[in-house]
Design a protein around this motif. Structure first.
Motif, PDB file in Angstrom:
ATOM      1  N   ALA A 198       7.317  -3.457  19.964  1.00  0.00           N
ATOM      2  CA  ALA A 198       7.512  -2.307  19.083  1.00  0.00           C
ATOM      3  C   ALA A 198       8.745  -2.478  18.208  1.00  0.00           C
ATOM      4  CB  ALA A 198       7.616  -1.030  19.909  1.00  0.00           C
ATOM      5  N   CYS A 199       9.777  -3.118  18.734  1.00  0.00           N
ATOM      6  CA  CYS A 199      10.994  -3.294  17.941  1.00  0.00           C
ATOM      7  C   CYS A 199      10.827  -4.373  16.875  1.00  0.00           C
ATOM      8  CB  CYS A 199      12.181  -3.602  18.839  1.00  0.00           C
ATOM      9  SG  CYS A 199      11.961  -5.054  19.875  1.00  0.00           S
ATOM     10  N   ASP A 200       9.772  -5.190  16.946  1.00  0.00           N
ATOM     11  CA  ASP A 200       9.515  -6.192  15.922  1.00  0.00           C
ATOM     12  C   ASP A 200       8.806  -5.599  14.707  1.00  0.00           C
ATOM     13  OD1 ASP A 200      10.617  -8.341  17.294  1.00  0.00           O
ATOM     14  OD2 ASP A 200       8.765  -8.733  18.377  1.00  0.00           O
ATOM     15  N   LEU A 201       8.140  -4.461  14.883  1.00  0.00           N
ATOM     16  CA  LEU A 201       7.370  -3.858  13.807  1.00  0.00           C
ATOM     17  C   LEU A 201       8.291  -3.122  12.839  1.00  0.00           C
ATOM     18  CD1 LEU A 201       4.466  -2.400  15.955  1.00  0.00           C
ATOM     19  CD2 LEU A 201       4.456  -4.492  14.599  1.00  0.00           C
ATOM     20  N   PRO A 202       7.954  -3.129  11.544  1.00  0.00           N
ATOM     21  CA  PRO A 202       8.785  -2.390  10.588  1.00  0.00           C
ATOM     22  C   PRO A 202       8.678  -0.890  10.842  1.00  0.00           C
ATOM     23  CG  PRO A 202       6.875  -3.348   9.512  1.00  0.00           C
ATOM     24  CD  PRO A 202       6.869  -3.835  10.918  1.00  0.00           C
ATOM     25  N   GLY A 203       9.707  -0.193  10.480  1.00  0.00           N
ATOM     26  CA  GLY A 203       9.757   1.252  10.695  1.00  0.00           C
ATOM     27  C   GLY A 203       8.945   2.012   9.665  1.00  0.00           C
ATOM     28  N   PRO A 204       9.032   3.324   9.708  1.00  0.00           N
ATOM     29  CA  PRO A 204       8.268   4.150   8.763  1.00  0.00           C
ATOM     30  C   PRO A 204       8.852   4.080   7.350  1.00  0.00           C
ATOM     31  CG  PRO A 204       9.703   5.513  10.100  1.00  0.00           C
ATOM     32  CD  PRO A 204       9.805   4.119  10.647  1.00  0.00           C
ATOM     33  N   TRP A 205       8.043   4.434   6.375  1.00  0.00           N
ATOM     34  CA  TRP A 205       8.490   4.496   4.992  1.00  0.00           C
ATOM     35  C   TRP A 205       9.376   5.721   4.822  1.00  0.00           C
ATOM     36  CZ3 TRP A 205       7.720   0.841   1.335  1.00  0.00           C
ATOM     37  CH2 TRP A 205       6.798  -0.165   1.632  1.00  0.00           C
ATOM     38  N   THR A 206      10.402   5.600   3.994  1.00  0.00           N
ATOM     39  CA  THR A 206      11.384   6.655   3.806  1.00  0.00           C
ATOM     40  C   THR A 206      11.710   6.800   2.327  1.00  0.00           C
ATOM     41  OG1 THR A 206      12.353   5.995   5.913  1.00  0.00           O
ATOM     42  CG2 THR A 206      13.679   7.412   4.536  1.00  0.00           C
ATOM     43  N   ILE A 207      12.079   8.009   1.924  1.00  0.00           N
ATOM     44  CA  ILE A 207      12.511   8.262   0.554  1.00  0.00           C
ATOM     45  C   ILE A 207      14.025   8.173   0.519  1.00  0.00           C
ATOM     46  CG2 ILE A 207      12.559   9.938  -1.314  1.00  0.00           C
ATOM     47  CD1 ILE A 207       9.987  11.065  -0.134  1.00  0.00           C
ATOM     48  N   ARG A 212       5.971  13.199   4.643  1.00  0.00           N
ATOM     49  CA  ARG A 212       5.374  12.014   5.261  1.00  0.00           C
ATOM     50  C   ARG A 212       4.358  11.459   4.283  1.00  0.00           C
ATOM     51  NH1 ARG A 212       3.401  12.310  10.888  1.00  0.00           N
ATOM     52  NH2 ARG A 212       1.560  12.858   9.735  1.00  0.00           N
ATOM     53  N   PHE A 213       4.320  10.134   4.181  1.00  0.00           N
ATOM     54  CA  PHE A 213       3.379   9.504   3.265  1.00  0.00           C
ATOM     55  C   PHE A 213       2.955   8.155   3.796  1.00  0.00           C
ATOM     56  CE2 PHE A 213       7.639   8.394   2.027  1.00  0.00           C
ATOM     57  CZ  PHE A 213       7.585   7.076   1.659  1.00  0.00           C
ATOM     58  N   THR A 214       1.815   7.698   3.299  1.00  0.00           N
ATOM     59  CA  THR A 214       1.255   6.408   3.682  1.00  0.00           C
ATOM     60  C   THR A 214       1.236   5.509   2.461  1.00  0.00           C
ATOM     61  OG1 THR A 214      -0.174   7.486   5.283  1.00  0.00           O
ATOM     62  CG2 THR A 214      -0.776   5.258   4.637  1.00  0.00           C
ATOM     63  N   VAL A 215       1.669   4.282   2.623  1.00  0.00           N
ATOM     64  CA  VAL A 215       1.614   3.295   1.540  1.00  0.00           C
ATOM     65  C   VAL A 215       0.360   2.454   1.753  1.00  0.00           C
ATOM     66  CG1 VAL A 215       2.748   1.320   0.484  1.00  0.00           C
ATOM     67  CG2 VAL A 215       4.108   3.254   1.267  1.00  0.00           C
ATOM     68  N   HIS A 216      -0.513   2.445   0.740  1.00  0.00           N
ATOM     69  CA  HIS A 216      -1.772   1.693   0.829  1.00  0.00           C
ATOM     70  C   HIS A 216      -1.647   0.283   0.274  1.00  0.00           C
ATOM     71  CE1 HIS A 216      -3.739   5.386   2.005  1.00  0.00           C
ATOM     72  NE2 HIS A 216      -3.205   5.985   0.960  1.00  0.00           N
ATOM     73  N   SER A 217      -0.902   0.142  -0.821  1.00  0.00           N
ATOM     74  CA  SER A 217      -0.719  -1.180  -1.418  1.00  0.00           C
ATOM     75  C   SER A 217       0.554  -1.184  -2.249  1.00  0.00           C
ATOM     76  CB  SER A 217      -1.920  -1.559  -2.292  1.00  0.00           C
ATOM     77  OG  SER A 217      -2.011  -0.687  -3.402  1.00  0.00           O
ATOM     78  N   SER A 218       0.994  -2.373  -2.607  1.00  0.00           N
ATOM     79  CA  SER A 218       2.201  -2.532  -3.419  1.00  0.00           C
ATOM     80  C   SER A 218       1.920  -3.542  -4.518  1.00  0.00           C
ATOM     81  CB  SER A 218       3.366  -3.030  -2.567  1.00  0.00           C
ATOM     82  OG  SER A 218       3.659  -2.106  -1.548  1.00  0.00           O
ATOM     83  N   ARG A 219       2.538  -3.274  -5.687  1.00  0.00           N
ATOM     84  CA  ARG A 219       2.334  -4.181  -6.821  1.00  0.00           C
ATOM     85  C   ARG A 219       3.505  -4.046  -7.786  1.00  0.00           C
ATOM     86  NH1 ARG A 219      -2.575  -3.212 -10.916  1.00  0.00           N
ATOM     87  NH2 ARG A 219      -1.879  -1.150 -10.384  1.00  0.00           N
ATOM     88  N   LEU A 238       1.068  12.838   2.665  1.00  0.00           N
ATOM     89  CA  LEU A 238       0.329  13.475   3.755  1.00  0.00           C
ATOM     90  C   LEU A 238       0.560  14.981   3.808  1.00  0.00           C
ATOM     91  CD1 LEU A 238       0.871  10.778   6.520  1.00  0.00           C
ATOM     92  CD2 LEU A 238      -1.101  11.086   5.023  1.00  0.00           C
ATOM     93  N   THR A 239       1.597  15.478   3.135  1.00  0.00           N
ATOM     94  CA  THR A 239       1.869  16.914   3.102  1.00  0.00           C
ATOM     95  C   THR A 239       0.948  17.617   2.113  1.00  0.00           C
ATOM     96  OG1 THR A 239       4.176  16.423   3.605  1.00  0.00           O
ATOM     97  CG2 THR A 239       3.690  18.633   2.801  1.00  0.00           C
ATOM     98  N   THR A 240       0.765  17.034   0.924  1.00  0.00           N
ATOM     99  CA  THR A 240      -0.042  17.679  -0.120  1.00  0.00           C
ATOM    100  C   THR A 240      -1.378  16.997  -0.370  1.00  0.00           C
ATOM    101  OG1 THR A 240       0.979  16.336  -1.856  1.00  0.00           O
ATOM    102  CG2 THR A 240       2.041  18.442  -1.308  1.00  0.00           C
ATOM    103  N   GLY A 241      -1.539  15.751   0.075  1.00  0.00           N
ATOM    104  CA  GLY A 241      -2.776  15.007  -0.156  1.00  0.00           C
ATOM    105  C   GLY A 241      -2.822  14.302  -1.494  1.00  0.00           C
ATOM    106  N   VAL A 242      -1.762  14.379  -2.285  1.00  0.00           N
ATOM    107  CA  VAL A 242      -1.720  13.750  -3.604  1.00  0.00           C
ATOM    108  C   VAL A 242      -1.623  12.237  -3.443  1.00  0.00           C
ATOM    109  CG1 VAL A 242      -0.366  13.525  -5.725  1.00  0.00           C
ATOM    110  CG2 VAL A 242      -0.674  15.766  -4.680  1.00  0.00           C
ATOM    111  N   LYS A 243      -2.409  11.507  -4.251  1.00  0.00           N
ATOM    112  CA  LYS A 243      -2.369  10.044  -4.266  1.00  0.00           C
ATOM    113  C   LYS A 243      -1.847   9.583  -5.607  1.00  0.00           C
ATOM    114  CE  LYS A 243      -6.123   9.343  -1.051  1.00  0.00           C
ATOM    115  NZ  LYS A 243      -7.301   8.571  -0.721  1.00  0.00           N
TER     116      LYS A 243
END
Length: 111
Positions: free
Chosen positions: A38-47, A73-80, A89-94
């Motif tokens: 668990a400590c090897d995995l990256p942590g959550p995304w933060t603003i 709270r939010f989920t990152v699907h991809s990066s570019r 995740l609070t409002t559902g906006v993508k």
């Protein structure tokens, strides 16, 4: 003098061989050891600021479709190209947010 060089060369080879032998012994770890801890995995995304605009496309000239506030709270699907496609995740906006303001915590195992 020739003996001294040979002795130094033998000592140098021995110091290189000992860590190699030790790593070979640790490579045969028991099958019960977890491959990913668990400590090897990256942590959550933060603003990293109070608010970030969620944009329709990954450019600053694109219209804003929402705002991602600190604590959401939010989920990152991809990066570019320094931008992340997210779902708030609070409002559902993508949409897209700049990677300048959004980051992922880095964790490290100390054992």
């Amino acid at each position: 003098m020739r003996f001294t060089r040979a002795a130094l060369a033998a000592v140098a080879l021995a110091t290189v061989a000992v860590p190699a032998a030790a790593s070979a012994a640790t490579a045969a770890a028991p099958a019960t050891a977890p491959l990913v801890r668990a400590c090897d995995l990256p942590g959550p995304w933060t603003i990293g600021t109070s608010a970030v605009k969620i944009r329709k496309s990954p450019t600053t000239s694109s219209p804003a479709v929402g705002v991602l506030y600190k604590g959401h709270r939010f989920t990152v699907h991809s990066s570019r190209s320094g931008w992340h496609y997210i779902t708030d995740l609070t409002t559902g906006v993508k949409g897209w947010v700049s990677g300048t303001y959004v980051y992922r915590e880095v964790r490290m195992c100390l054992d």
